[in-house]
Design an enzyme around this catalytic site. Structure first.
Site, short mmCIF file in Angstrom:
data_model
loop_
_atom_site.label_atom_id
_atom_site.label_comp_id
_atom_site.label_asym_id
_atom_site.label_seq_id
_atom_site.Cartn_x
_atom_site.Cartn_y
_atom_site.Cartn_z
N GLY A 247 0.84 -1.20 0.00
CA GLY A 247 0.00 0.00 0.00
C GLY A 247 0.87 1.24 0.00
N SER A 248 0.30 2.33 0.49
CA SER A 248 1.00 3.62 0.46
C SER A 248 2.16 3.64 1.45
CB SER A 248 0.02 4.72 0.80
OG SER A 248 -0.52 4.47 2.09
N GLY A 252 2.71 2.12 5.21
CA GLY A 252 3.88 1.30 5.50
C GLY A 252 4.60 1.77 6.75
N GLU A 269 5.72 -3.40 0.69
CA GLU A 269 5.68 -3.10 -0.75
C GLU A 269 4.89 -1.81 -0.90
OE1 GLU A 269 7.21 -4.73 -3.09
OE2 GLU A 269 7.64 -6.68 -2.21
N CYS A 303 1.65 0.55 -8.89
CA CYS A 303 2.80 1.00 -8.10
C CYS A 303 3.97 1.28 -9.05
CB CYS A 303 3.17 -0.04 -7.06
SG CYS A 303 3.33 -1.69 -7.74
P1 NAD Z 1 -3.44 2.27 1.35
O1 NAD Z 1 -2.14 2.50 2.01
O2 NAD Z 1 -4.50 3.29 1.50
O3 NAD Z 1 -4.09 0.88 1.86
C1 NAD Z 1 -3.45 -0.36 1.67
C2 NAD Z 1 -3.94 -1.35 2.69
O4 NAD Z 1 -3.43 -1.01 3.97
C3 NAD Z 1 -5.46 -1.39 2.85
O5 NAD Z 1 -5.85 -2.74 2.99
C4 NAD Z 1 -5.69 -0.62 4.14
O6 NAD Z 1 -6.87 -0.98 4.82
C5 NAD Z 1 -4.46 -1.01 4.93
N1 NAD Z 1 -4.03 -0.08 5.99
C6 NAD Z 1 -3.97 1.27 5.93
N2 NAD Z 1 -3.46 1.76 7.08
C7 NAD Z 1 -3.19 0.71 7.88
C8 NAD Z 1 -2.65 0.57 9.19
N3 NAD Z 1 -2.29 1.62 9.91
N4 NAD Z 1 -2.51 -0.66 9.71
C9 NAD Z 1 -2.86 -1.76 8.99
N5 NAD Z 1 -3.40 -1.69 7.75
C10 NAD Z 1 -3.55 -0.47 7.19
O7 NAD Z 1 -3.10 2.01 -0.20
P2 NAD Z 1 -4.09 1.90 -1.45
O8 NAD Z 1 -4.65 3.24 -1.76
O9 NAD Z 1 -5.03 0.75 -1.29
O10 NAD Z 1 -3.07 1.48 -2.61
C11 NAD Z 1 -2.28 2.37 -3.32
C12 NAD Z 1 -0.85 2.41 -2.82
O11 NAD Z 1 -0.29 1.09 -2.79
C13 NAD Z 1 0.07 3.20 -3.73
O12 NAD Z 1 0.94 3.98 -2.94
C14 NAD Z 1 0.85 2.13 -4.48
O13 NAD Z 1 2.09 2.55 -4.99
C15 NAD Z 1 0.99 1.09 -3.42
N6 NAD Z 1 1.25 -0.22 -3.98
C16 NAD Z 1 2.52 -0.71 -3.91
C17 NAD Z 1 2.82 -1.94 -4.48
C18 NAD Z 1 4.22 -2.48 -4.44
O14 NAD Z 1 4.38 -3.66 -4.71
N7 NAD Z 1 5.23 -1.71 -4.10
C19 NAD Z 1 1.83 -2.68 -5.11
C20 NAD Z 1 0.53 -2.17 -5.17
C21 NAD Z 1 0.26 -0.93 -4.59
#
Ligand code: NAD
Length: 517
Positions: A247-248, A252, A269, A303
């Site tokens: 995720g973001s 992370g 990731e 990503c």
């Molecule tokens: P996001 O960070 O909003 O959410 C991702 C996940 O994390 C969701 O399931 C969310 O519920 C969970 N989450 C959020 N805060 C949390 C916390 N404090 N504790 C536990 N879980 C938590 O991201 P998004 O908008 O769903 O996805 C887009 C982002 O993901 C972009 O920044 C993209 O670059 C990244 N991404 C990276 C990769 C990679 O492999 N590097 C792959 C796909 C997406």
């Protein structure tokens, strides 16, 4: 509107995947533990409600963890190649359900149907990879310094692996993790994105069917639903030795702190800010295809999406014209219609972030050369369709340094030799994917050398977007440093143990230490 090959509607898709239309809990036993608030899933394609999912309460979560920890005790005893056989069957089930699952991915997340199918294909590929791997989870042997002793390393499973995934790869990221974790002997608990919960239920149903057929506990694959609060149940739980979170970068950092606070392991990731360097020796035709697909594919929500083009001044105008001309041909609309190149953003919050980036780049002195904007009217009712935009900018602009998860491409100019371009490319906080377009061997090798790209992925004459499952996937710096999928990424899902066996009647100590009694 013409839609491509899967000639069945969304109702039939949900039926084929065992996803109830209004889903209070889910169809598998484990997920009936879900009894919290209802999460609604709306499609960004047409704005319609697809289904409702009950979120997981803390009490439900404890039950799921109980099932997972019990299942681990059975699963870890099964020989790895037999676990591989289960993963093989899971891959076959995915082959059967490919069209339906690909269609649900497309409809719930908004990527094109072809990309939805591609995502399911990645799941199938990682299963194949994991099946082979199940016979290769090898350690090393080394020579002991003591006579009559044997020393070696072996890998054991970790236990329950927690998976937190992002909306943009709603099924593949889970499979990248589970296929490896399962052959390694771990069991998994998955919290999919709250923006694509039905994809999670569909995957869980497929896995549950395979485990049931083989008389194995369903707890090997568990699903929990909800937002970050539900994710935190896992990050704070000492019963989970590894959290794999996608995720973001913002997410992370929170996950890393919570998991490190209890000395757990995390595989992160996170966000990218990916650039293509275009040198005077680039093949412009190839460059344009790579750059445009990289910037607008999945509506800029990968990503690995291309966010920056770093173009040599001698060919800047030529590349600018070629890329802007290509943008004129883009068709934006329903991603289930194969004629369209660009589908919707995930939701209206993402649209706001996109609009904000276009305002910011102008405020910082940038020049928009392909106008953006939100599309309205017939076919765009969800309010999530936007025009891919291009702006001329400077590398140091704050907005250029930031990952905007939308189709906004920045053109940056460099002069002099390739070192200058590499410096611009590396001078961002993120380090996921990078590329150079050149036919000059020296430039290509410079880009790949120790003082070249600082990213986890560095490509020559390929864009930044997408990757094959055979290599380890992940990025450096604020992308989190994790590696998953191919190569030796499996090692993160296991614990390493060093074993020394004495087959003599003496007890010599290491380092020649004497301890006579
Ligand atoms: P996001 O960070 O909003 O959410 C991702 C996940 O994390 C969701 O399931 C969310 O519920 C969970 N989450 C959020 N805060 C949390 C916390 N404090 N504790 C536990 N879980 C938590 O991201 P998004 O908008 O769903 O996805 C887009 C982002 O993901 C972009 O920044 C993209 O670059 C990244 N991404 C990276 C990769 C990679 O492999 N590097 C792959 C796909 C997406």
């Amino acid at each position: 509107m013409s839609t491509i090959s899967a000639n069945f509607g969304i109702e039939k898709t949900l039926n084929l995947l065992g996803v109830k239309h209004i889903n209070e809990g889910t169809s598998t036993g484990l997920n009936n533990f879900s009894s919290g608030d209802v999460l609604e899933s709306y499609s960004p394609v047409d704005g319609k409600l697809i289904g409702k999912v009950a979120t997981t309460t803390k009490e439900d979560y404890e039950k799921v963890m109980d099932a997972a920890t019990k299942a681990f005790k059975t699963w870890r005893l099964m020989p790895a190649p037999q676990r591989g056989e289960i993963v093989r069957q899971f891959g076959d089930k995915l082959r059967e359900k490919k069209e339906a699952l690909g269609k649900l991915v497309s409809y719930e997340m908004g990527k094109s149907y072809q990309e939805g199918l591609g995502e399911v294909q990645e799941m199938i590929d990682i299963c194949d990879f994991a099946v082979g791997l199940s016979r290769q989870l090898h350690g090393l042997t080394m020579h002991s310094e003591r006579p009559g002793h044997r020393m070696y390393e072996q890998y054991h499973p970790l236990g329950v692996v927690g998976i937190i995934s992002a909306f943009n790869f709603p099924v593949a990221v889970w499979a990248w993790n589970t296929a490896l974790a399962w052959v390694c002997g771990d069991v998994t608990v998955w919290k999919p994105s709250e923006k694509a919960p039905l994809c999670g239920i569909a995957c869980q149903n497929i896995a549950a069917e395979v485990f049931k057929t083989n008389n194995l506990p369903e707890g090997i694959s568990c699903l929990i639903n909800g937002d970050s609060k539900v994710g935190e149940f896992m990050t704070k739980d000492t019963q989970i030795p590894l959290i794999s979170a996608t995720g973001s970068t913002r997410m992370g950092k929170m996950v890393a702190q919570a998991v490190a606070g209890r000395l757990g392991k995390s595989l992160l990731e996170l966000g990218g800010n990916n650039a293509i360097i275009i040198t005077p020796d680039a093949d412009i035709k190839m460059t344009v295809i790579g750059a445009v697909f990289g910037a607008v594919g999945t509506c800029g929500q990968r990503c690995t999406s291309t966010r920056r083009l770093i173009i040599h001044e001698s060919i800047y105008d030529k590349v600018k014209t070629a890329v802007t001309d290509a943008y004129k041909q883009l068709r934006i609309g329903n991603p289930l219609d194969e004629k369209n190149h660009v589908g919707p953003l995930i939701d209206t919050d993402a649209v706001k972030m996109y609009e904000n980036a276009l305002i910011k780049v102008v405020e910082e002195g940038g020049n928009i050369i392909v106008e953006g904007g939100v599309l309205r009217g017939a076919g765009y009712e969800s309010g999530c369709y936007v025009k891919p935009a291009i702006a001329e900018a400077k590398p140091e602009f704050k907005i250029v340094q930031h990952e905007t998860f939308a189709p906004v491409l920045y053109l940056l100019k460099y002069s002099g030799d390739v070192e200058n371009a590499i410096e611009i490319q590396n001078n961002v906080a993120q380090g996921l994917s990078s590329a150079i377009m050149t036919n000059n061997l020296r430039e290509a090798e410079r880009f790949l050398s120790v003082s070249g790209s600082d990213c986890g992925i560095a490509n020559v004459n390929i864009g930044t977007s997408g990757a094959e499952i055979g290599g380890a996937f992940g990025g450096e710096k604020e992308t989190g440093g994790g590696r998953e999928s191919g190569s030796d990424a499996w090692k993160v899902y296991m614990r390493r143990q060093t074993n020394t066996i004495n087959y003599t009647t003496e007890l010599p100590l290491a380092q020649g230490i004497k301890f006579d009694l």
